[in-house]
Design a protein around this motif. Structure first.
Motif, mmCIF file in Angstrom:
data_model
loop_
_atom_site.group_PDB
_atom_site.id
_atom_site.type_symbol
_atom_site.label_atom_id
_atom_site.label_comp_id
_atom_site.label_asym_id
_atom_site.label_seq_id
_atom_site.Cartn_x
_atom_site.Cartn_y
_atom_site.Cartn_z
ATOM 1 N N ALA A 2 -5.670 -6.234 -5.960
ATOM 2 C CA ALA A 2 -4.867 -6.024 -5.694
ATOM 3 C C ALA A 2 -3.535 -5.653 -6.508
ATOM 4 O O ALA A 2 -3.679 -6.850 -7.687
ATOM 5 C CB ALA A 2 -4.045 -7.516 -5.045
ATOM 6 N N ARG A 3 -2.674 -5.499 -6.442
ATOM 7 C CA ARG A 3 -1.603 -4.818 -7.212
ATOM 8 C C ARG A 3 -0.583 -5.761 -6.883
ATOM 9 O O ARG A 3 0.196 -5.599 -6.746
ATOM 10 C CB ARG A 3 -1.871 -3.841 -8.280
ATOM 11 C CG ARG A 3 -2.163 -2.479 -7.800
ATOM 12 C CD ARG A 3 -1.920 -0.913 -8.295
ATOM 13 N NE ARG A 3 -0.990 -0.539 -7.427
ATOM 14 C CZ ARG A 3 -1.798 0.475 -6.406
ATOM 15 N NH1 ARG A 3 -3.020 -0.160 -6.532
ATOM 16 N NH2 ARG A 3 -0.735 0.767 -6.000
ATOM 17 N N PHE A 4 -0.394 -7.249 -7.400
ATOM 18 C CA PHE A 4 0.775 -8.072 -6.903
ATOM 19 C C PHE A 4 1.026 -9.300 -8.307
ATOM 20 O O PHE A 4 0.959 -9.018 -9.258
ATOM 21 C CB PHE A 4 -0.214 -8.704 -6.481
ATOM 22 C CG PHE A 4 0.555 -9.590 -5.149
ATOM 23 C CD1 PHE A 4 1.267 -10.789 -5.331
ATOM 24 C CD2 PHE A 4 -0.279 -9.258 -3.927
ATOM 25 C CE1 PHE A 4 2.176 -11.126 -3.971
ATOM 26 C CE2 PHE A 4 0.340 -9.877 -2.778
ATOM 27 C CZ PHE A 4 1.578 -10.904 -3.453
ATOM 28 N N GLY A 381 4.230 -5.423 9.015
ATOM 29 C CA GLY A 381 4.136 -5.212 7.852
ATOM 30 C C GLY A 381 4.182 -3.399 8.060
ATOM 31 O O GLY A 381 4.673 -2.688 9.308
ATOM 32 N N PRO A 382 4.452 -2.531 6.931
ATOM 33 C CA PRO A 382 4.058 -0.979 6.418
ATOM 34 C C PRO A 382 2.896 -0.578 8.082
ATOM 35 O O PRO A 382 3.397 0.497 8.321
ATOM 36 C CB PRO A 382 4.737 -0.408 5.861
ATOM 37 C CG PRO A 382 4.658 -1.635 4.750
ATOM 38 C CD PRO A 382 4.396 -3.567 5.574
ATOM 39 N N ILE A 383 1.532 -1.146 7.889
ATOM 40 C CA ILE A 383 0.761 -0.431 7.987
ATOM 41 C C ILE A 383 0.587 1.098 8.432
ATOM 42 O O ILE A 383 0.304 1.697 8.779
ATOM 43 C CB ILE A 383 0.797 -0.028 9.980
ATOM 44 C CG1 ILE A 383 1.349 -1.981 10.249
ATOM 45 C CG2 ILE A 383 -0.351 -0.288 10.351
ATOM 46 C CD1 ILE A 383 0.515 -3.059 10.051
ATOM 47 N N GLU A 384 0.653 1.121 7.004
ATOM 48 C CA GLU A 384 0.266 2.927 5.917
ATOM 49 C C GLU A 384 -1.106 2.155 5.904
ATOM 50 O O GLU A 384 -2.022 1.811 5.228
ATOM 51 C CB GLU A 384 1.056 3.182 5.080
ATOM 52 C CG GLU A 384 2.237 3.344 5.040
ATOM 53 C CD GLU A 384 2.759 4.220 3.820
ATOM 54 O OE1 GLU A 384 2.004 4.663 3.386
ATOM 55 O OE2 GLU A 384 4.102 4.136 4.542
ATOM 56 N N PHE A 385 -2.264 3.076 6.902
ATOM 57 C CA PHE A 385 -4.080 2.767 7.075
ATOM 58 C C PHE A 385 -4.289 4.028 5.514
ATOM 59 O O PHE A 385 -3.815 4.839 5.612
ATOM 60 C CB PHE A 385 -4.525 3.653 8.245
ATOM 61 C CG PHE A 385 -4.271 2.736 9.569
ATOM 62 C CD1 PHE A 385 -4.753 0.717 9.020
ATOM 63 C CD2 PHE A 385 -3.950 3.410 10.641
ATOM 64 C CE1 PHE A 385 -4.457 0.507 10.321
ATOM 65 C CE2 PHE A 385 -3.489 2.111 11.631
ATOM 66 C CZ PHE A 385 -4.789 0.990 11.329
ATOM 67 N N ASP A 390 -8.576 0.874 6.194
ATOM 68 C CA ASP A 390 -7.826 -0.744 6.071
ATOM 69 C C ASP A 390 -5.573 -0.294 5.322
ATOM 70 O O ASP A 390 -5.497 0.649 5.454
ATOM 71 C CB ASP A 390 -8.407 -0.658 3.981
ATOM 72 C CG ASP A 390 -9.256 -1.349 4.213
ATOM 73 O OD1 ASP A 390 -9.851 -1.736 5.428
ATOM 74 O OD2 ASP A 390 -9.926 -1.406 3.335
ATOM 75 N N VAL A 391 -5.221 -1.457 5.810
ATOM 76 C CA VAL A 391 -3.197 -1.400 5.370
ATOM 77 C C VAL A 391 -3.747 -1.431 3.900
ATOM 78 O O VAL A 391 -4.622 -2.315 2.896
ATOM 79 C CB VAL A 391 -3.143 -2.225 6.053
ATOM 80 C CG1 VAL A 391 -2.912 -1.699 7.746
ATOM 81 C CG2 VAL A 391 -3.745 -3.760 5.846
ATOM 82 N N THR A 392 -2.735 -0.160 3.157
ATOM 83 C CA THR A 392 -2.958 -0.468 1.941
ATOM 84 C C THR A 392 -1.692 -1.243 1.059
ATOM 85 O O THR A 392 -1.455 -1.588 0.014
ATOM 86 C CB THR A 392 -2.328 1.061 1.205
ATOM 87 O OG1 THR A 392 -0.893 1.023 2.147
ATOM 88 C CG2 THR A 392 -3.305 1.570 2.202
ATOM 89 N N ALA A 393 -0.858 -1.541 1.881
ATOM 90 C CA ALA A 393 0.431 -3.299 1.900
ATOM 91 C C ALA A 393 0.572 -4.104 2.437
ATOM 92 O O ALA A 393 0.308 -3.818 4.150
ATOM 93 C CB ALA A 393 1.512 -2.549 1.235
ATOM 94 N N GLU A 416 0.495 -4.682 -3.216
ATOM 95 C CA GLU A 416 0.093 -3.971 -2.475
ATOM 96 C C GLU A 416 -1.750 -3.462 -2.652
ATOM 97 O O GLU A 416 -1.379 -4.400 -3.691
ATOM 98 C CB GLU A 416 0.472 -2.650 -3.408
ATOM 99 C CG GLU A 416 1.881 -2.769 -2.467
ATOM 100 C CD GLU A 416 2.508 -1.017 -3.502
ATOM 101 O OE1 GLU A 416 1.823 -0.475 -4.527
ATOM 102 O OE2 GLU A 416 3.085 -0.444 -3.161
ATOM 103 N N LEU A 417 -2.370 -2.915 -2.030
ATOM 104 C CA LEU A 417 -3.672 -2.926 -2.405
ATOM 105 C C LEU A 417 -4.358 -1.766 -2.970
ATOM 106 O O LEU A 417 -3.758 -0.361 -1.502
ATOM 107 C CB LEU A 417 -4.733 -3.652 -1.078
ATOM 108 C CG LEU A 417 -4.213 -4.902 -1.052
ATOM 109 C CD1 LEU A 417 -3.468 -5.087 1.090
ATOM 110 C CD2 LEU A 417 -5.852 -5.643 -0.213
ATOM 111 N N SER A 418 -5.209 -1.298 -4.075
ATOM 112 C CA SER A 418 -6.259 -0.478 -4.207
ATOM 113 C C SER A 418 -7.229 -0.227 -4.043
ATOM 114 O O SER A 418 -7.683 -1.802 -4.090
ATOM 115 C CB SER A 418 -5.129 -0.173 -5.251
ATOM 116 O OG SER A 418 -6.213 -0.411 -6.117
#
Length: 418
Positions: A2-4, A381-385, A390-393, A416-418
């Motif tokens: 995670a970029r947190f 949430g934003p739900i960007e697959f 996976d959701v990316t954030a 955000e996750l990467s």
């Protein structure tokens, strides 16, 4: 990983039941908002494999409510491609049973095009291969195990809850922010428990803390004297409990061993963050903290209550609504209800186009222009697959227990996750 940003983290702040809720308008164009859908054998069929029984049964009501709220909204809009969406509900049980596998067989035999579920990561692994072999889309509203990201047979698998890489980081940071330096982790033995325990351990040590004990226990256990003794001898100044309903036995055992939530602070996770006002005596959970993924459910709470007025907990209700809505939008965008089309369009409708929130707003854009590119934002949430499903954030909420053994939100952290 995670970029947190640390600065952001520190901010305080069993049978089949078919439903066809076709509350539709009259004498309107089916392609527009408010159009009337029709009952059809060719309609989109969505199955659910969610907990009606077992150790996560407390998560079932909000998840079922989320699915059926979306179904109602979809059918009020005019359905999918003019036909009313049907939802077929099945029990998931838990990892101690084979209920979920049997439920998957039942839904496959009824020709569902997509499945919403399961809640438990370990339970999803009981039937994910069956759905893969049949080419049926699966969208879980609550699976958080990191193991799904690179699962070899996960081509048809998506989830609207984030990987525990993110929850583990938020929980570890919360413990550090509270001034604790040495933790003991008790986690159930399954994909969820072991994955989240590993994430907490990795992040806690990265933040400068020490994990003095990590015990992975049998989830069918009802007696925890050995685990309690190990924690007592570890010198931990906080205890992380990665459990499901086993906490109803483990919690009292810890308290009897001088390790109550007030003696050595407890930190819970989404698998056990529940209303215990009817379970434990007043004050038993007071002061304990916990995390679970998901944004503030305030915007959808009243609508979920209209579906199920008995709801007292809303965990993963928004994620369930979002999962169902995205399946329907992917079918509309691809102009077909077959699973392959839904799979091929889920990433596209969740990212990269015109922002819209919820099913109706996004469906209206598609009705205006069937070539429209939409970017669905949900109530969770934003739900960007990602291409892996996976959701990316996502947002993680941090909560604290009150004297009546219910909990209140302390802060929400977005990462955000990467």
């Amino acid at each position: 990983m995670a970029r947190f940003p640390r600065a952001l983290l520190a901010v305080a702040t069993a049978g089949v039941t078919a439903f066809s809720l076709a509350a539709c308008g009259e004498d309107e164009d089916p392609s527009s908002s408010g159009g009337e859908c029709t009952e059809s054998d060719e309609a989109l069929k969505i199955g659910t494999i969610l907990p009606q029984t077992g150790s996560l049964a407390f998560l079932g009501p909000p998840e079922f409510a989320g699915v059926h709220l979306a179904q109602q909204e979809i059918n009020e809009f005019g359905g999918v491609l003019g036909s009313c969406v049907t939802v077929l509900d099945q029990d998931s049980g838990d990892t101690s049973t084979d209920i979920a596998s049997q439920s998957a067989d039942a839904l496959i035999n009824q020709g569902v095009h997509a499945v919403i579920g399961a809640a438990s990561s370990g339970v999803s692994f009981q039937f994910i291969d069956k759905l893969y072999e049949e080419g049926i889309v699966q969208v879980s509203p609550a699976n958080t195990s990191p193991d799904f990201t690179d699962y070899e047979r996960g081509d048809y698998y998506f989830r609207t809850a984030p990987s525990d890489i993110l929850q583990g980081r938020v929980l570890a940071d919360t413990i550090i922010q509270d001034g604790h330096e040495k933790i003991a982790i008790l986690a159930l033995q399954d994909a969820y428990g072991e994955g989240l325990a590993a994430s907490v351990e990795e992040n806690f040590t990265e933040f400068g803390g020490e994990v003095v004990l990590k015990t992975i226990y049998d989830p069918t256990a009802t007696e925890f004297s050995a685990e309690v003794s190990a924690v007592a001898d570890s010198g931990a100044d906080a205890i992380v409990l990665v459990t499901f309903n086993e906490i109803v036995n483990l919690g009292p055992a810890l308290a009897e061993g001088g390790l109550s939530a007030q003696d050595v602070p407890w930190y819970l996770v989404d698998g056990n963050l529940a209303d215990y006002s009817e379970t434990f005596p007043a004050g038993f959970m007071e002061g304990a903290k916990g995390t679970f993924p998901g944004a503030d459910p305030a915007e959808i709470r009243d609508r979920l209550l209209e579906v199920d007025p008995e709801l007292t907990d809303f965990t993963y209700g928004p994620e369930s609504y979002d999962a169902t809505s995205l399946v329907a939008l992917a079918a509309i965008a691809g102009d077909s209800i077959d699973s392959e089309t839904i799979k091929d369009n889920l990433v596209d409708v969740s990212s990269g186009g015109t922002k819209c929130t919820g099913f109706t707003e996004c469906a209206e854009l598609l009705a205006e222009d069937n070539t429209a590119d939409i970017d669905y934002d949900g109530y969770s949430g934003p739900i960007e697959f990602s291409p892996e499903g996976d959701v990316t954030a996502a947002t993680i909420g941090v909560y604290q227990y009150l004297p009546d053994n219910t909990y209140e939100n302390l802060t929400y952290s977005f990462g955000e996750l990467s």
